[in-house]
Design an enzyme around this catalytic site. Structure first.
Site, short mmCIF file in Angstrom:
data_model
loop_
_atom_site.label_atom_id
_atom_site.label_comp_id
_atom_site.label_asym_id
_atom_site.label_seq_id
_atom_site.Cartn_x
_atom_site.Cartn_y
_atom_site.Cartn_z
N GLY A 37 0.76 -1.25 0.00
CA GLY A 37 0.00 0.00 0.00
C GLY A 37 0.78 1.29 0.00
O GLY A 37 0.22 2.37 -0.20
N GLU A 61 3.91 -6.60 2.00
CA GLU A 61 3.57 -7.00 0.62
C GLU A 61 3.61 -5.79 -0.31
O GLU A 61 2.60 -5.48 -0.96
CB GLU A 61 2.17 -7.63 0.58
CG GLU A 61 1.98 -8.83 1.48
CD GLU A 61 0.50 -9.26 1.58
OE1 GLU A 61 -0.38 -8.57 1.01
OE2 GLU A 61 0.24 -10.27 2.25
N PRO A 62 4.71 -5.09 -0.41
CA PRO A 62 4.72 -3.89 -1.27
C PRO A 62 4.74 -4.26 -2.74
O PRO A 62 5.42 -5.21 -3.15
CB PRO A 62 6.03 -3.21 -0.87
CG PRO A 62 6.93 -4.33 -0.43
CD PRO A 62 6.02 -5.34 0.22
N GLY A 63 3.99 -3.54 -3.53
CA GLY A 63 4.01 -3.73 -4.97
C GLY A 63 4.46 -2.44 -5.64
O GLY A 63 5.62 -2.26 -6.01
N ARG A 64 3.53 -1.49 -5.71
CA ARG A 64 3.78 -0.23 -6.40
C ARG A 64 5.07 0.46 -5.97
O ARG A 64 5.82 0.98 -6.80
CB ARG A 64 2.59 0.71 -6.14
CG ARG A 64 2.66 2.01 -6.91
CD ARG A 64 1.59 3.02 -6.40
NE ARG A 64 0.35 2.43 -6.03
CZ ARG A 64 -0.73 2.36 -6.82
NH1 ARG A 64 -0.69 2.88 -8.03
NH2 ARG A 64 -1.84 1.79 -6.40
N ARG A 85 -4.46 2.85 -16.31
CA ARG A 85 -4.71 3.62 -15.08
C ARG A 85 -5.41 4.96 -15.32
O ARG A 85 -6.32 5.31 -14.58
CB ARG A 85 -3.42 3.82 -14.28
CG ARG A 85 -2.72 2.50 -13.90
CD ARG A 85 -1.60 2.68 -12.89
NE ARG A 85 -2.11 3.03 -11.59
CZ ARG A 85 -2.13 4.22 -11.08
NH1 ARG A 85 -1.58 5.22 -11.72
NH2 ARG A 85 -2.65 4.43 -9.89
N CYS A 109 -10.74 2.83 -29.90
CA CYS A 109 -12.02 3.47 -30.20
C CYS A 109 -12.88 3.62 -28.95
O CYS A 109 -13.90 2.94 -28.80
CB CYS A 109 -12.74 2.66 -31.27
SG CYS A 109 -11.72 2.51 -32.73
N GLU A 110 -12.44 4.47 -28.06
CA GLU A 110 -13.16 4.78 -26.82
C GLU A 110 -12.80 6.20 -26.45
O GLU A 110 -11.62 6.58 -26.51
CB GLU A 110 -12.67 3.90 -25.64
CG GLU A 110 -12.81 2.43 -25.80
CD GLU A 110 -14.02 1.86 -25.09
OE1 GLU A 110 -14.74 2.61 -24.40
OE2 GLU A 110 -14.26 0.66 -25.26
N TYR A 167 1.35 -1.68 -12.23
CA TYR A 167 -0.01 -1.74 -12.75
C TYR A 167 -0.11 -1.12 -14.15
O TYR A 167 -1.13 -0.57 -14.52
CB TYR A 167 -1.00 -1.08 -11.77
CG TYR A 167 -0.89 -1.66 -10.37
CD1 TYR A 167 -1.28 -2.97 -10.12
CD2 TYR A 167 -0.34 -0.92 -9.31
CE1 TYR A 167 -1.16 -3.52 -8.85
CE2 TYR A 167 -0.22 -1.47 -8.05
CZ TYR A 167 -0.63 -2.77 -7.82
OH TYR A 167 -0.51 -3.31 -6.57
#
Ligand code: LLP
Length: 414
Positions: free
Chosen positions: A239, A273-276, A312, A342-343, A370
């Site tokens: 987090g 549990e670090p990710g980012r 993101r 196409c959005e 991510y």
């Protein structure tokens, strides 16, 4: 040292000019810095020095085998959320005995795979999952090591899509239900109770909610001990936030200090549990401008990366800095940075002031977490290449997908 910096007006990754990477590997291309990956992990380890602690990198943030392998070699454990992520960790040389398995929907097959691999712990998220895990372990003649993921009901003050510790979230076991479920876990024949776990959300810039969650967990740990259920580890999840724009971001040590203060003198092993925070600012998405469209209301820079490459902005309205790879002296204008998908939601940035021309390269910053991990093949777009820069060397760590691969598994009716 900032590994993504300008030298003679050209943006580099470590010692390599980004135009060289575009020429050699094409665009869009994810570019990671080995120095940042390594130094972010080292910061975590330094902040935990002297404690019995294990950093379990959250694979979901970026699951490229080369990145997993670098962390494995640095001594990391891993936080996984699927059998697929387990397979990646094993393929990358990760140690299964340092793997924790989170997630609300573990299938019986995934449980079997994880038990066979000999993982460190299942972070169990519901009563039903605990029962299933007991049965699956029993059918293999094994015992499953377990933590309960407890939902401490604290407000992490982050984007609602990535807040997970509130009562209303699908994650974890409500705080009041944890004690009875631990009693049940103790009574189950194929379950070994090892620890407690929480993860309250992502991109947290203030450590106070995490420290509050840790304090709530400790109350529970002590109540369990009083009943003879002794836990050997406390997993505080991930987090920790990073700087995307101009946020005031605590250093790893500053972020962890209040948590470690709450945990001072405890004998349980600590897991994180670090990710980012380990990979986010280690990567950029390199993209080329195909067209400029100057309109009455808005100008558009149409680039060759899109929401399928970096989701993101479309999904969370997230801000990523967008830098010109070559600093130009020409007249600047305000552009919507958009992809070919196409959005209307296909944008990488709104209202960016840039002096650019068609064919110019742009770097979408802070894209290491991510980014590739959430990419898709929408519009039948092959996924980008990925490279890791190490000083003056460039390693291709994932080749660009080829269109044929995208429908190789499809069949027409006979
Ligand atoms: N542990 C658990 C149980 C998690 O659910 C997560 C992230 C982490 C650890 C790692 O959290 P981190 O240190 O990366 O904040 N796609 C979103 C982020 C989703 C996070 C999901 N869970 C984004 O792009 O912002």
């Amino acid at each position: 040292m900032n590994p993504f910096s300008y030298r003679d007006g050209i943006l580099h990754a470590e010692a390599v000019p980004l135009p060289q990477i575009a020429a050699d590997h094409g665009t869009p291309c994810y570019v990671y810095s080995r120095t940042v990956l390594q130094s972010r992990f080292d910061e975590f380890r330094r902040a935990l020095a002297g404690r019995d602690a294990l950093v379990c990198y959250a694979v979901k943030a970026n699951s490229n085998l080369a990145i997993l392998n670098l962390f494995a070699r640095a001594g990391a454990g891993f936080d996984i959320v699927s059998g697929g992520e387990l397979a990646r960790v094993l393929a990358a040389g990760g140690d299964p005995a340092k793997v924790v398995f989170s997630g609300v929907g573990k299938t019986a097959d995934e449980m079997r795979e994880a038990l066979a691999a000999g993982i460190l712990c299942f972070n169990v998220e519901s009563a039903a999952e605990l029962e299933r895990l007991d049965q699956v372990a029993g059918s293999l003649g094994r015992r499953a090591p377990v933590s309960l993921r407890v939902n401490p009901d604290v407000d992490p003050k982050t984007h609602p899509y990535i807040a997970t510790g509130l009562k209303s979230a699908k994650f974890g076991i409500p705080f009041e239900e944890a004690l009875p479920l631990y009693r049940r876990a103790r009574a189950l024949p194929h379950i070994d109770v090892h620890g407690i776990d929480c993860h309250i959300g992502s991109q947290l810039l203030d450590p106070a909610p995490a420290a509050e969650a840790a304090a709530k967990l400790l109350g529970l740990v002590d109540a369990l001990a009083a009943e003879g259920i002794a836990l050997s580890h406390i997993d505080l999840g991930g987090g920790m936030g990073i700087r995307y724009r101009d946020e005031a971001v605590p250093s790893t040590a500053e972020y962890l200090a209040p948590l470690l203060a709450v945990l001072a003198g405890r004998k349980e092993r600590l897991l994180f549990e670090p990710g980012r925070s380990l990979v986010g600012n280690a990567g950029v998405l390199l993209t080329r401008i195909e067209y400029l469209k100057h309109g009455e209301a808005k100008n558009f820079a149409v680039v060759d990366a899109a929401m399928n490459d970096l989701m993101r902005p479309a999904l969370y309205d997230a801000w990523h800095d967008i830098l010109p790879v070559a600093q130009a002296a020409g007249a600047a204008a305000e552009y919507e940075i958009v992809g070919p998908v196409c959005e209307s939601g296909d944008f990488l940035g709104h209202a960016r002031r840039l002096a650019v021309a068609p064919g110019d390269l742009l770097a979408v910053m802070s894209a290491g977490a991510y980014g590739m991990a959430m990419s898709s093949n929408y519009n039948t777009r092959p996924r980008a290449a990925e490279v890791i820069v190490d000083g003056s060397r460039v390693h291709l760590v994932r080749e660009r997908e080829r269109v044929g691969q995208l429908f190789a598994g499809e069949r027409v009716l006979l």
